[in-house]
Design a protein around this motif. Structure first.
Motif, PDB file in Angstrom:
ATOM      1  N   LEU A 283       0.846  -1.192   0.000  1.00 34.51           N
ATOM      2  CA  LEU A 283       0.000   0.000   0.000  1.00 34.51           C
ATOM      3  C   LEU A 283       0.877   1.236   0.000  1.00 34.51           C
ATOM      4  O   LEU A 283       1.869   1.297   0.734  1.00 34.51           O
ATOM      5  N   CYS A 284       0.544   2.205  -0.843  1.00 32.98           N
ATOM      6  CA  CYS A 284       1.298   3.452  -0.862  1.00 32.98           C
ATOM      7  C   CYS A 284       0.403   4.588  -1.346  1.00 32.98           C
ATOM      8  O   CYS A 284      -0.593   4.372  -2.033  1.00 32.98           O
ATOM      9  N   VAL A 285       0.780   5.816  -0.958  1.00 30.56           N
ATOM     10  CA  VAL A 285       0.036   7.020  -1.309  1.00 30.56           C
ATOM     11  C   VAL A 285       0.889   7.853  -2.264  1.00 30.56           C
ATOM     12  O   VAL A 285       2.076   8.059  -2.025  1.00 30.56           O
ATOM     13  N   PHE A 286       0.249   8.324  -3.344  1.00 32.24           N
ATOM     14  CA  PHE A 286       0.935   9.197  -4.287  1.00 32.24           C
ATOM     15  C   PHE A 286       0.139  10.478  -4.482  1.00 32.24           C
ATOM     16  O   PHE A 286      -1.093  10.455  -4.581  1.00 32.24           O
ATOM     17  N   VAL A 295      -4.341   6.286  -3.712  1.00 33.30           N
ATOM     18  CA  VAL A 295      -3.887   5.221  -2.831  1.00 33.30           C
ATOM     19  C   VAL A 295      -3.820   3.950  -3.667  1.00 33.30           C
ATOM     20  O   VAL A 295      -4.824   3.523  -4.255  1.00 33.30           O
ATOM     21  N   CYS A 296      -2.636   3.374  -3.759  1.00 30.51           N
ATOM     22  CA  CYS A 296      -2.438   2.134  -4.514  1.00 30.51           C
ATOM     23  C   CYS A 296      -2.357   0.973  -3.532  1.00 30.51           C
ATOM     24  O   CYS A 296      -1.634   1.050  -2.534  1.00 30.51           O
ATOM     25  N   TYR A 297      -3.079  -0.087  -3.844  1.00 30.02           N
ATOM     26  CA  TYR A 297      -3.240  -1.165  -2.867  1.00 30.02           C
ATOM     27  C   TYR A 297      -3.257  -2.503  -3.583  1.00 30.02           C
ATOM     28  O   TYR A 297      -3.923  -2.673  -4.611  1.00 30.02           O
ATOM     29  N   CYS A 298      -2.488  -3.450  -3.045  1.00 33.87           N
ATOM     30  CA  CYS A 298      -2.494  -4.815  -3.572  1.00 33.87           C
ATOM     31  C   CYS A 298      -2.501  -5.788  -2.403  1.00 33.87           C
ATOM     32  O   CYS A 298      -1.578  -5.785  -1.582  1.00 33.87           O
ATOM     33  N   GLY A 336       7.473  -8.935  -5.326  1.00 31.18           N
ATOM     34  CA  GLY A 336       6.200  -8.278  -5.091  1.00 31.18           C
ATOM     35  C   GLY A 336       5.870  -7.273  -6.179  1.00 31.18           C
ATOM     36  O   GLY A 336       6.702  -6.906  -7.005  1.00 31.18           O
ATOM     37  N   ILE A 337       4.639  -6.805  -6.152  1.00 27.09           N
ATOM     38  CA  ILE A 337       4.201  -5.803  -7.107  1.00 27.09           C
ATOM     39  C   ILE A 337       4.859  -4.466  -6.774  1.00 27.09           C
ATOM     40  O   ILE A 337       5.168  -4.174  -5.621  1.00 27.09           O
ATOM     41  N   THR A 338       5.119  -3.675  -7.792  1.00 28.05           N
ATOM     42  CA  THR A 338       5.767  -2.372  -7.613  1.00 28.05           C
ATOM     43  C   THR A 338       4.838  -1.267  -8.090  1.00 28.05           C
ATOM     44  O   THR A 338       4.255  -1.353  -9.174  1.00 28.05           O
ATOM     45  N   PHE A 339       4.705  -0.212  -7.270  1.00 23.98           N
ATOM     46  CA  PHE A 339       3.986   0.999  -7.647  1.00 23.98           C
ATOM     47  C   PHE A 339       4.996   2.140  -7.705  1.00 23.98           C
ATOM     48  O   PHE A 339       5.751   2.354  -6.757  1.00 23.98           O
ATOM     49  N   LEU A 340       4.995   2.879  -8.812  1.00 18.05           N
ATOM     50  CA  LEU A 340       5.903   4.021  -8.956  1.00 18.05           C
ATOM     51  C   LEU A 340       5.126   5.257  -9.393  1.00 18.05           C
ATOM     52  O   LEU A 340       4.243   5.173 -10.256  1.00 18.05           O
TER      53      LEU A 340
END
Length: 718
Positions: A283-286, A295-298, A336-340
C-alpha cells in the motif's frame, strides 16, 4: 524500456572509492589497521539508511572491528562527509541528520551474533541516540526500550540561516509517533550544542496505527488506524515552525490487520518483522502538483494465475480494481508488485508478467492507460530489483544502494507507438508521449508522420481528432489549474472494447473529509478537485455545441439577407484576426500550403465564435484567474488547433513534394496528389464532427483553371 531510470547516486561509484581513499590515507599515515582490503571484505555492510529532503543520502558501514560508521553524501556538491563513529558492534535501525548537519539521530540494536555480550543498556533491545556532531560532542539517550524505533528530522521550507530549534519524529514499533523539540545554541564560536538537553519537550503526533508512510519532499505523514475494524487514512502536514495539522481523514475499503505494522519511506526496513510484514498488503500514497491523491493497494497473492490491485482516485471520487492475468503461468511470482509515481501517471508492474501505466489525471476510460502483458519486450526490460518510490520521481533500490529518477522514456514509447497493432495501445501511447512535454514541436512532427502512415489503421477512434484534441490540451494545460476539468482531453466519451489481459471494476468511494478550512498550495488544489467531484455534475468540459448553433444561425441569416448587429459580427471577426495573428507570430517559417491568404468569412466566423464561447466558458469556471490571462489562453488554444491542422498539411505536402500552390485536378491525379487529397478529406471529417474551425485557404490553381477544391469546409458544414 518504457521506464527510464536516470542514476542520481550509486553506493559503489559515489561512496566506495572515497572510503577506499580514506582508508589508504590512514594506512599511509600509520593510523590505519588492515588497509583498503579490510573495507573491501566488509563491503556488504555498506548500505543506504535514509534520503533527506534536500537529497542528501545517509549511509553506514562497519570496519573490521565491527565499529559502526555513519557517512553523508551531499547531493549538491557530490562530496562525502564522515558524520560519526559508534565504537560498538551494533546494527543500525534508522538514522537522520538535521539540515545544518549539527545533530545526528540514530537507533541501534544488538548485532545478531551468537556469544556476543549485550552492548546496550540492560533490559533494552533498541537504543535511540541524539548526537552533537558539530563538532562531535555529547551523546544523549532518547530511548532505551525493547521495541524498534525509527527517527526522522523535519526539514521545513525556510531561508538558509540556521534554525534555533529542530524537530525530530520518533516512530515506535509500539504504534505511536511523537515529535521532539530540540533547541540548539552556539558556544565558543562555532560549536553547536543542545540547549535543553535535560528535558526535550515532546508531543504525540499519532497513535494506534498499523501503517505509515513518510513523504520527505512535502513533509507529510500518512498513516492508517483501525476504528471498529475499519481502516481510516489520515494525513498530517508539518510546517516550518513546530506546528502541524491533521489535513484529512478518508475511509479505506482495504483489509489490514491490527497485529502487523508497516512503515514506508522511513529508511531501510530490513529489521521489521518479515513474518508480520508478509501479512500486510502492499500500500502506498501518491500525490502530485495538480492536487491528485491516489492510494495504490495490492492484497496478498492468492493465485499464480492472476493478481488483483486497486487504485483509489480520491481526487476523482472513485476507485478502480484491476484483475490482471499473469503473462507466464509457468513463471511463479518471486517479487512483489511495484507501484511508482510518474507525475501524471502511476506505473504498476510485476517483473516478467505485466506493466500497467495508469493515467491518474484522466482515469475514467481504461483506454487512456497502457496495459501490457505476456512476452512483450517492454515486460522483459523492466527492473527486476524492488524499487521504492520516495517522493516525486525519486526511487531507491535499497538492495544495491542506487538512487534513480524514474521518468517515462518518451523516445521508446514513441517507437512503441509506431509498432503496436492494438487500438487501445495506440490511444494510450499517444496521450502518454504527449504528456511528457519535452520538445513538443519535434514530437508533434513525429506523431504527424506516424498518423500519415497509419491514417486508415485505426478503427476504434479517429487519429486526427484525437491528436488535435490531445495535443491542444497539453499545449496549455500546465499554464493554469483546473484545465483538466474545463477542456476536452480526448475526442472519446466512452470505450467498450475489451483490453486483452485485464478486467476492471469501478466504484464510487467516500471523499476525504478535510479537517482544516484554509488551504494553500497542494491542499488548495486537492480541495478544489474534491469540491468539483461534489458539485460539478454534469462535467464541465467545453464543447462546440453552442458555437454550432450560432454559426448555422449566422450563415442562415446571411443567406436570407438578414443582418445581425454590425458591432457583434465585427467583434467575432476581430477574434479571428487575433487568432491568426497569434498563430503567425509563432510560426515565422514560410508555408508550402496556401493557407491564411484570403478572406474566408465562414471559417473566420467559426473561429471567432469559438474564441468568444470558450472565453465565456473559462471566465465562468476559472476562479481567481485574470481576464487577460484567460483571453490569452483562449487565443493560444484555438491557435494551436489551427496550427496542428497546418502541420499535418505541411507534412503531407513535403512528403509528396507538391508545388506550394498546385493540386492537379484538370487531369488524372498522381499518386502523390491523391495521397494529399486523402489526408485533406480526413481532416475535413475529423474537424466537421467536432465542429472545429479550419485555416482559411484560397482556391488552388492549375495553370488558368480554377479548381474548386478548398481546404475550408464551409460548404460541408452546411
Amino acid at each position: 524500456m518504457a521506464l527510464r531510470l536516470v542514476s542520481d547516486f550509486d553506493l559503489g561509484k559515489d561512496v566506495l572509492p572515497w572510503l577506499r581513499a580514506q582508508r589508504a590515507a590512514l594506512v599511509a599515515a600509520g593510523a590505519g589497521g588492515g588497509g583498503p582490503g579490510v573495507l573491501e571484505n566488509n563491503y556488504e555492510s555498506l548500505r543506504v539508511l535514509n534520503v533527506e529532503r534536500n537529497g542528501n543520502i545517509i549511509y553506514t558501514y562497519k570496519d573490521d572491528k565491527g565499529n559502526v560508521f555513519f557517512g553523508l553524501y551531499d547531493y549538491q556538491t557530490k562530496q562525502n562527509e564522515h558524520l560519526y563513529t559508534f565504537e560498538k558492534d551494533l546494527q543500525v535501525v534508522s538514522c537522520s541528520v538535521n539540515r545544518e548537519r549539527t545533530l545526528l539521530a540514530t537507533s541501534l540494536v544488538q548485532a545478531a551474533k551468537e556469544g556476543r555480550r549485550n552492548e546496550l543498556q540492560p533490559g533494552s533491545r533498541c537504543l535511540t541516540l541524539l548526537v552533537e556532531i558539530h563538532p562531535i560532542n555529547n551523546v544523549k539517550v532518547l530511548k532505551a526500550v525493547d521495541s524498534y524505533i525509527w527517527v526522522q528530522f523535519l526539514y521545513p521550507h525556510v531561508e538558509s540561516h540556521p534554525l534555533p530549534e529542530n524537530h525530530l519524529l520518533l516512530i515506535s514499533e509500539e504504534k505511536y509517533i511523537e515529535q521532539l523539540h530540540i533547541q540548539v545554541t552556539r558556544e565558543d564560536g562555532n560549536r553547536v550544542v543542545i540547549k535543553n538537553s535535560g528535558h526535550l519537550p515532546r508531543e504525540r503526533v499519532a497513535e494506534d496505527f498499523v501503517w505509515a508512510q513518510w513523504d520527505m519532499s512535502e513533509q507529510r505523514l500518512y498513516y492508517i488506524d483501525l476504528k471498529k475494524s475499519k481502516s481510516v487514512l489520515k494525513c498530517i502536514q508539518f510546517y516550518a515552525d513546530e506546528h502541524f495539522s491533521l489535513m484529512f481523514e478518508a475511509p479505506l475499503d482495504v483489509s489490514l490487520s491490527d497485529s502487523g505494522f508497516k512503515l514506508v519511506n522511513f529508511g531501510y526496513d530490513d529489521l521489521q518483522d518479515q513474518e508480520k510484514l508478509s501479512k500486510h498488503p502492499t500500500l502506498c500514497v501518491f500525490t502530485n502538483h495538480t492536487g491528485s491523491l491516489c492510494v495504490c493497494y495490492c492484497p496478498n497473492f492468492d493465485s499464480w494465475e492472476q493478481i488483483t490491485y486497486s487504485v483509489l482516485y480520491f481526487h476523482k471520487g472513485h476507485s478502480k480494481t484491476f484483475t490482471a492475468t499473469l503473462g507466464r503461468v509457468d513463471s511463479r511470482v518471486t517479487k512483489g508488485i511495484t507501484f511508482l509515481s510518474l507525475d501524471y501517471y502511476v506505473a504498476v508492474y510485476l517483473p516478467g508478467h505485466f506493466f500497467h501505466l495508469l493515467n491518474i489525471q484522466h482515469p475514467d476510460l481504461i483506454c487512456h492507460s497502457l496495459f501490457l502483458t505476456g512476452n512483450s519486450e517492454v515486460i522483459d526490460m523492466l527492473p527486476h530489483s524492488p524499487l521504492q518510490s520516495l517522493s516525486g520521481p525519486l526511487v531507491l533500490d535499497w538492495c544495491s544502494g542506487k538512487l534513480y529518477r524514474a521518468l517515462l522514456n518518451q523516445s521508446y514509447l514513441l517507437e512503441f507507438l509506431w509498432n503496436t497493432r492494438l487500438d487501445c495501445e495506440k490511444l494510450a501511447l499517444l496521450h502518454c508521449v504527449l504528456s511528457c512535454g519535452r520538445d513538443p514541436r519535434r514530437l508533434e512532427a513525429k506523431i504527424i508522420q506516424w498518423i500519415s502512415e497509419n491514417i486508415s489503421a485505426c478503427h476504434s477512434f479517429d487519429l486526427i481528432q484525437e491528436f488535435i484534441i490531445a495535443s491542444s490540451y497539453w499545449s496549455i494545460y500546465p499554464e493554469t489549474s483546473n484545465m483538466d476539468k474545463l477542456l476536452p482531453y480526448s475526442s472519446l466519451l466512452t470505450w467498450d472494447t475489451e483490453i486483452p489481459g485485464i478486467t476492471l471494476v469501478t466504484e464510487e468511494i467516500p471523499l476525504p473529509l478535510m479537517k482544516v478550512h484554509s488551504f494553500k498550495g497542494y491542499w488548495e488544489k486537492l480541495n478544489s478537485n474534491l469540491e468539483y467531484v461534489k458539485y460539478s455534475k454534469p462535467h464541465l468540459h467545453y464543447n462546440n455545441s453552442v458555437v454550432r448553433r450560432e454559426w448555422h444561425s449566422l450563415i442562415s441569416e446571411e443567406k436570407k439577407g438578414k443582418r445581425r448587429s454590425t458591432v457583434y459580427v465585427r467583434n467575432i471577426l476581430d477574434n479571428a484576426i487575433k487568432v491568426i495573428s497569434n498563430l503567425e507570430a509563432r510560426n515565422l517559417e514560410p508555408r508550402l500550403t496556401p493557407l491564411f491568404q484570403e478572406e474566408d468569412n465562414h471559417q473566420r466566423l467559426l473561429m471567432g465564435l469559438m474564441v468568444s464561447e470558450l472565453k465565456d466558458h473559462l471566465l465562468r469556471h476559472l476562479q481567481g484567474v485574470e481576464k487577460k490571462k484567460i483571453e490569452q489562453l483562449v487565443l493560444d488554444y484555438v491557435s494551436k488547433l489551427l496550427d496542428l491542422i497546418c502541420q499535418i498539411l505541411e507534412a503531407s505536402w513535403r512528403k509528396h513534394n507538391l508545388h506550394p500552390w498546385v493540386l492537379h485536378f484538370n487531369r488524372r491525379a498522381s499518386a502523390a496528389e491523391f495521397a494529399v487529397f486523402h489526408i485533406m478529406t480526413r481532416i475535413l471529417e475529423a474537424t466537421n464532427s467536432l465542429f472545429l474551425p479550419l485555416p482559411p485557404a484560397p482556391e488552388f490553381y492549375d495553370g488558368q483553371v480554377i479548381i474548386q477544391c478548398r481546404i475550408s469546409a464551409s460548404e460541408l458544414l452546411h
